[in-house]
Design a protein around this motif. Structure first.
Motif, mmCIF file in Angstrom:
data_model
loop_
_atom_site.group_PDB
_atom_site.id
_atom_site.type_symbol
_atom_site.label_atom_id
_atom_site.label_comp_id
_atom_site.label_asym_id
_atom_site.label_seq_id
_atom_site.Cartn_x
_atom_site.Cartn_y
_atom_site.Cartn_z
ATOM 1 N N GLU A 1 -6.598 7.004 -4.184
ATOM 2 C CA GLU A 1 -5.717 6.540 -3.919
ATOM 3 C C GLU A 1 -4.886 6.339 -2.654
ATOM 4 O O GLU A 1 -5.649 5.793 -2.523
ATOM 5 C CB GLU A 1 -4.634 7.920 -3.424
ATOM 6 C CG GLU A 1 -4.469 9.884 -4.998
ATOM 7 C CD GLU A 1 -3.574 10.599 -4.072
ATOM 8 O OE1 GLU A 1 -3.061 11.462 -4.438
ATOM 9 O OE2 GLU A 1 -4.294 10.702 -3.111
ATOM 10 N N SER A 2 -3.616 5.412 -3.019
ATOM 11 C CA SER A 2 -3.316 4.442 -1.493
ATOM 12 C C SER A 2 -2.887 6.112 -0.813
ATOM 13 O O SER A 2 -2.462 6.938 -0.974
ATOM 14 C CB SER A 2 -2.017 3.919 -1.821
ATOM 15 O OG SER A 2 -1.198 4.035 -2.643
ATOM 16 N N VAL A 3 -2.458 5.508 0.697
ATOM 17 C CA VAL A 3 -1.837 6.337 1.711
ATOM 18 C C VAL A 3 -0.461 6.774 0.738
ATOM 19 O O VAL A 3 0.003 7.900 1.019
ATOM 20 C CB VAL A 3 -0.866 5.726 2.408
ATOM 21 C CG1 VAL A 3 -0.829 6.860 3.355
ATOM 22 C CG2 VAL A 3 -2.788 5.821 3.291
ATOM 23 N N LEU A 4 0.496 5.693 -0.520
ATOM 24 C CA LEU A 4 2.109 5.798 -0.831
ATOM 25 C C LEU A 4 1.741 7.150 -1.846
ATOM 26 O O LEU A 4 2.755 8.162 -1.997
ATOM 27 C CB LEU A 4 2.281 4.420 -1.309
ATOM 28 C CG LEU A 4 3.191 4.540 -2.144
ATOM 29 C CD1 LEU A 4 4.815 5.045 -1.347
ATOM 30 C CD2 LEU A 4 4.233 3.594 -2.468
ATOM 31 N N ASP A 5 0.430 7.018 -2.147
ATOM 32 C CA ASP A 5 0.114 7.371 -3.872
ATOM 33 C C ASP A 5 0.058 9.157 -3.099
ATOM 34 O O ASP A 5 0.997 9.956 -4.030
ATOM 35 C CB ASP A 5 -0.752 7.419 -4.000
ATOM 36 C CG ASP A 5 -0.510 6.757 -5.259
ATOM 37 O OD1 ASP A 5 0.009 5.643 -5.386
ATOM 38 O OD2 ASP A 5 -1.774 5.291 -5.483
ATOM 39 N N LEU A 6 -0.549 9.121 -1.758
ATOM 40 C CA LEU A 6 -0.530 10.395 -1.448
ATOM 41 C C LEU A 6 0.464 11.459 -0.918
ATOM 42 O O LEU A 6 1.234 12.466 -1.338
ATOM 43 C CB LEU A 6 -1.977 11.143 -0.743
ATOM 44 C CG LEU A 6 -2.249 12.079 -0.067
ATOM 45 C CD1 LEU A 6 -2.553 12.709 -0.872
ATOM 46 C CD2 LEU A 6 -3.181 12.072 1.113
ATOM 47 N N ALA A 7 1.914 10.724 -0.009
ATOM 48 C CA ALA A 7 2.884 11.030 0.277
ATOM 49 C C ALA A 7 3.617 10.824 -0.810
ATOM 50 O O ALA A 7 3.800 12.525 -0.616
ATOM 51 C CB ALA A 7 3.131 9.388 1.191
ATOM 52 N N GLU A 8 3.680 10.942 -2.031
ATOM 53 C CA GLU A 8 4.320 10.714 -2.377
ATOM 54 C C GLU A 8 3.940 11.987 -3.645
ATOM 55 O O GLU A 8 5.026 12.603 -3.828
ATOM 56 C CB GLU A 8 4.588 9.555 -4.226
ATOM 57 C CG GLU A 8 5.034 8.361 -3.152
ATOM 58 C CD GLU A 8 5.749 6.977 -4.452
ATOM 59 O OE1 GLU A 8 5.736 6.741 -4.583
ATOM 60 O OE2 GLU A 8 4.807 7.502 -5.187
ATOM 61 N N HIS B 1 -0.242 -0.631 13.022
ATOM 62 C CA HIS B 1 0.444 -1.163 11.906
ATOM 63 C C HIS B 1 0.396 -0.301 10.394
ATOM 64 O O HIS B 1 -0.924 -1.442 10.220
ATOM 65 C CB HIS B 1 1.981 -1.316 11.786
ATOM 66 C CG HIS B 1 3.060 -0.816 12.826
ATOM 67 N ND1 HIS B 1 2.576 -1.673 13.999
ATOM 68 C CD2 HIS B 1 3.900 -0.204 12.803
ATOM 69 C CE1 HIS B 1 3.516 -1.195 14.850
ATOM 70 N NE2 HIS B 1 4.675 -0.401 13.813
ATOM 71 N N ALA B 2 0.230 -0.174 9.357
ATOM 72 C CA ALA B 2 -0.844 0.360 7.882
ATOM 73 C C ALA B 2 0.973 -0.092 7.131
ATOM 74 O O ALA B 2 1.846 0.449 7.021
ATOM 75 C CB ALA B 2 -1.111 1.200 7.411
ATOM 76 N N LEU B 3 0.253 -1.329 5.875
ATOM 77 C CA LEU B 3 1.520 -0.644 4.849
ATOM 78 C C LEU B 3 0.752 0.045 3.840
ATOM 79 O O LEU B 3 -0.488 0.292 3.178
ATOM 80 C CB LEU B 3 1.299 -2.460 4.514
ATOM 81 C CG LEU B 3 2.095 -3.135 5.131
ATOM 82 C CD1 LEU B 3 1.611 -4.971 4.029
ATOM 83 C CD2 LEU B 3 3.399 -3.226 5.705
ATOM 84 N N ILE B 4 2.078 1.465 3.672
ATOM 85 C CA ILE B 4 1.137 2.833 3.129
ATOM 86 C C ILE B 4 0.469 2.077 1.652
ATOM 87 O O ILE B 4 0.368 3.194 0.970
ATOM 88 C CB ILE B 4 1.805 3.855 3.587
ATOM 89 C CG1 ILE B 4 3.615 3.584 3.207
ATOM 90 C CG2 ILE B 4 1.363 4.015 4.910
ATOM 91 C CD1 ILE B 4 3.544 4.580 2.856
#
Length: 530
Positions: A466-473, A514-517
């Motif tokens: 997972e990326s951070v975006l995957d987990l957030a979703e 900063h991060a690009l999630i």
């Protein structure tokens, strides 16, 4: 000689994508015979997401046969005209040779180049190649949009004639690289904002790049001393903090606090390190019940873009309930200046926290409405100075209502600032049928580093894939994204603590801290301002 090889149209439709539904007009098919090109569209064509595509400045999308051949060689695949979502498949008109502001005559119509294509995730969805948004920018082959100057009929086979060269002769590829790739130079940015034909969105992006960068808070938490604990009302307590070498906070910024119960952010409520906390959750209750003078708290550096801006125009501060805290810091900063200051506040009659402090700060005019007597309306604001800058903090509905009321009174929308203190509103272009669900633990728990979404008060472990975006979703944390491959920076998010790697590597890294999630994959536990 440049020529229109294929005229492609298609109406928006719902498409299944990764278990979600996307409303998109990217599926275009070649048509025979002439079609009328109008100011907003070609007859028979449409766009699903008018926020990112279509409209007067993006009426027609162009892509080149030569780029088709490039991708056939690069990806080892064959493509059909219209498969990149373009309306005009052309021969010639390379992105390196066409300039923003160029005009062309095609058939009975005339067009002007307004901007490169914004390569969002849908081109990757259409081509079944998720990397495509990044690849198109990296290879300098984005394609471009046209504005319709003169409506008329066009058809496949029409000759394309350049009738004017755009100001500064900056090519589509150069403009695209200037926004999305490293190595920006100020001279080119100044030329870009001086191109009248460039679409307003791109002009705004380049103006932002010309502005001085916002100060970035130090990554990580540090310990500060609790100097005093002061009850302010039935449910609000102020915590006065101190420490060596604390960075200067701007009026309106907030501190993120980490305690055993979790992570939360609180506005600084004075011209010093003071947070004023309402008891309404796990973290705030822990602070109320456990913290006493002499204790230490872990805090991240001051952050936030809701800050008092310099100027000499009047200032209007509107707050509701505990939303008073950041505007209090602004009142402290405005005391002793020559600026006219209006303070409008709504609260319960039983809760008059900070009333005496506000009187001592002496705003020019004070309006207090007790909520038992009804909500603030435009009628309560009619005497406000129209030329003022306004700062709003309170529940989302309050800020929405007040912003609408101020605009209705004639306030400049650009001078109305709101504090988006809780979870940010999502930007998920094209998704339909999305239901709002409170953030929660993922259905498939991970075993990797823990990620804390500070604005949502949630911590969850990431899975290896997972990326951070995957987990957030997976947790239904509201997210903002467009390309999902590290190009557009829509998903850029402040990192409060922790480290990460990127996969894929973004074309241009975000600012430090900063991060690009969509790309970020945690190496350690992460705390994000998300």
């Amino acid at each position: 000689m440049a020529r229109l090889l294929s005229l492609n149209v298609g109406l928006p439709k719902d498409v299944s994508w990764h278990g979600r539904t996307v409303h998109t007009g990217i599926f275009k098919q070649p048509v025979d015979g002439p079609r009328m090109v109008r100011r907003l569209n070609i007859d028979g064509d449409g766009q699903g997401d008018l926020g990112g595509h279509g409209g007067e400045n993006r009426a027609v999308l162009v892509y080149q046969r030569e780029s088709y051949e490039h991708w056939r060689s690069e990806l080892g695949r064959t493509f059909e005209h219209g498969q990149f979502g373009e309306n005009f498949t052309v021969e010639g008109l390379a992105d390196t040779e066409v300039h923003v502001g160029d005009r062309f005559r095609i058939g009975g119509a005339e067009f002007e180049v307004t901007q490169p294509r914004v390569t969002c995730y849908r081109v990757g969805m259409r081509l079944d190649e998720p990397r495509m948004p990044s690849l198109m920018v990296a290879h300098g082959r984005p394609g471009f949009y046209l504005r319709v100057i003169t409506e008329g009929e066009v058809r496949a086979g029409d000759e394309i004639v350049r009738t004017r060269v755009g100001r500064h002769a900056l090519s589509v590829a150069a403009i695209d690289a200037l926004l999305y790739l490293p190595g920006k130079d100020r001279e080119s940015l100044l030329k870009a904002v001086d191109i009248p034909a460039l679409s307003p969105g791109w002009q705004g992006s380049f103006r932002d790049l010309l502005a001085p960068p916002e100060p970035v808070g130090r990554v990580g938490f540090r310990s500060v001393r609790v100097e005093a604990v002061v009850p302010e009302g039935p449910s609000i307590t102020s915590f006065h903090l101190a420490g060596d070498g604390l960075p200067r906070a701007l009026p309106g910024q907030y501190l993120t606090v980490r305690v055993p119960g979790g992570v939360r952010s609180y506005s600084l409520s004075a011209d010093s390190y003071r947070i004023s906390v309402k008891r309404d959750g796990v973290v705030s209750s822990w602070l109320h019940d456990n913290v006493k003078p002499g204790d230490e708290l872990e805090v991240a550096a001051p952050r936030g873009e809701f800050v008092l801006e310099p100027g000499d125009e009047p200032v209007v501060l509107l707050s509701a309930g505990v939303g008073i805290t950041p505007v209090l810091a602004m009142l402290h900063a405005l005391k002793g200046t020559d600026r006219e200051v209006w303070w409008v506040h709504t609260t319960r009659s039983a809760d008059q926290a900070f009333a005496e402090e506000v009187r001592e700060l002496g705003p020019t005019r004070t309006v207090v409405r007790f909520s038992e007597r009804g909500r603030l309306t435009q009628r309560d604001l009619v005497d406000l100075p129209i030329g003022a800058s306004a700062y709003l903090c309170g529940p989302n509905a309050f800020m929405d209502d007040m912003r609408e009321a101020l605009v209705g009174l004639g306030f400049d929308p650009a001078r109305i600032h709101t504090e988006l203190f809780g979870a940010r509103t999502a930007i998920n272009p094209g998704l339909t049928g999305v239901t709002t669900v409170a953030p929660h633990q993922p259905a498939r728990p991970g075993t990797g580093p823990q990620i804390t979404f500070a604005r949502n008060g949630l911590t969850a472990a990431v899975r290896d894939d997972e990326s951070v975006l995957d987990l957030a979703e997976a947790c239904d944390v509201p997210t903002r994204w467009s390309c999902r491959t590290g190009v557009c920076h829509t998903c850029v998010t402040p990192v409060l603590s922790g480290t990460f790697t990127n996969d894929p590597e973004p074309l241009e890294p975000p600012a430090p801290g900063h991060a690009l999630i969509c790309c970020a994959r945690p190496e350690t536990d992460l705390v994000l301002d998300l």
